[in-house]
Design an enzyme around this catalytic site. Sequence first.
Site, PDB file in Angstrom:
ATOM      1  N   LYS A 141     -11.771  -0.766   5.801  1.00 16.85           N
ATOM      2  CA  LYS A 141     -10.586  -0.585   6.629  1.00 16.85           C
ATOM      3  C   LYS A 141     -11.053  -0.213   8.046  1.00 16.85           C
ATOM      4  O   LYS A 141     -11.958   0.602   8.205  1.00 16.85           O
ATOM      5  CB  LYS A 141      -9.717   0.537   6.038  1.00 16.85           C
ATOM      6  CG  LYS A 141      -8.456   0.855   6.827  1.00 16.85           C
ATOM      7  CD  LYS A 141      -7.647   1.903   6.074  1.00 16.85           C
ATOM      8  CE  LYS A 141      -6.378   2.276   6.807  1.00 16.85           C
ATOM      9  NZ  LYS A 141      -5.529   3.199   6.009  1.00 16.85           N
ATOM     10  N   THR A 173      -4.131   6.345   1.751  1.00 13.91           N
ATOM     11  CA  THR A 173      -4.353   7.727   2.197  1.00 13.91           C
ATOM     12  C   THR A 173      -4.883   8.583   1.045  1.00 13.91           C
ATOM     13  O   THR A 173      -4.458   9.715   0.843  1.00 13.91           O
ATOM     14  CB  THR A 173      -3.061   8.342   2.791  1.00 13.91           C
ATOM     15  OG1 THR A 173      -2.361   7.365   3.555  1.00 13.91           O
ATOM     16  CG2 THR A 173      -3.403   9.512   3.704  1.00 13.91           C
ATOM     17  N   GLU A 191       0.873  -1.174   0.000  1.00  9.80           N
ATOM     18  CA  GLU A 191       0.000   0.000   0.000  1.00  9.80           C
ATOM     19  C   GLU A 191       0.909   1.221   0.000  1.00  9.80           C
ATOM     20  O   GLU A 191       1.553   1.518   1.000  1.00  9.80           O
ATOM     21  CB  GLU A 191      -0.923   0.008   1.213  1.00  9.80           C
ATOM     22  CG  GLU A 191      -1.826   1.238   1.256  1.00  9.80           C
ATOM     23  CD  GLU A 191      -2.703   1.298   2.493  1.00  9.80           C
ATOM     24  OE1 GLU A 191      -2.937   2.420   2.991  1.00  9.80           O
ATOM     25  OE2 GLU A 191      -3.154   0.236   2.961  1.00  9.80           O
ATOM     26  N   ARG A 234       0.847  10.082   1.173  1.00  6.56           N
ATOM     27  CA  ARG A 234       1.376  11.046   2.142  1.00  6.56           C
ATOM     28  C   ARG A 234       2.675  11.678   1.664  1.00  6.56           C
ATOM     29  O   ARG A 234       3.207  12.576   2.317  1.00  6.56           O
ATOM     30  CB  ARG A 234       1.607  10.362   3.499  1.00  6.56           C
ATOM     31  CG  ARG A 234       0.329   9.866   4.156  1.00  6.56           C
ATOM     32  CD  ARG A 234       0.501   9.647   5.649  1.00  6.56           C
ATOM     33  NE  ARG A 234       1.503   8.649   5.967  1.00  6.56           N
ATOM     34  CZ  ARG A 234       1.229   7.381   6.242  1.00  6.56           C
ATOM     35  NH1 ARG A 234      -0.026   6.955   6.194  1.00  6.56           N
ATOM     36  NH2 ARG A 234       2.187   6.535   6.544  1.00  6.56           N
TER      37      ARG A 234
END
Length: 207
Positions: free
Chosen positions: A129, A69, A41, A45
């Site tokens: 999630k 994210t 993943e 960021r």
Amino acid sequence: MSDLNQKLSDIKVVPVIAIQDASKAVKLAQVLMDNGLPCAEITFRTSAAIESIQRIREAFPDMLIAAGTVLTTAQVDDAIQAGADVIVSPGFNPTTVKYCQQRHITIIPGVNNPSLVEQAMEMGLNTLKFFPAEASGGVDMLKALSAVYPVTFMPTGGIKPSNVKSYLTLPNVIACGGTWMIPNDLIENEQWDELAKLVKEVANIIA
């Protein structure tokens, strides 16, 4: 079970990576592939996320790559263009979810309470999630949710070697996300052998 869910269930642990230098992405992916975790993943960021996904996708067409994210529809477009298989977001944003559905890419949004689970189910989602996992009640919270909701979770946040198996034994947990096996300093210093040891340790724990 969908093909994606089957892959996540087989892999069990998804390394969550905030890579700073895209030139190191392929070597990092090679370490993951060679040592039992054929997935990553790559979080948005950092500014290197898009290029990192592109490079990994070109080098490893069969690797499972999540864009993490993801907060905006523009980032969804970037992730799809780069070659991501799935979108992962820290929270539940209906706008982002609807856009992913329009673009025909799976999204696994973050939830941590019953109300958000129900909102996600209302939009046809059944893999979510659970974030931040430990801060949101951890295993006990997931046990409580499993008694009510027919969904599966990918807990992330506070997952580590000492508790990962307690999550993976839950019937409503499909996989866990974690950062502990991919320390940023080892990536930056290109300590690939050390990273390989950490990844192998994860593979041994979940075997």
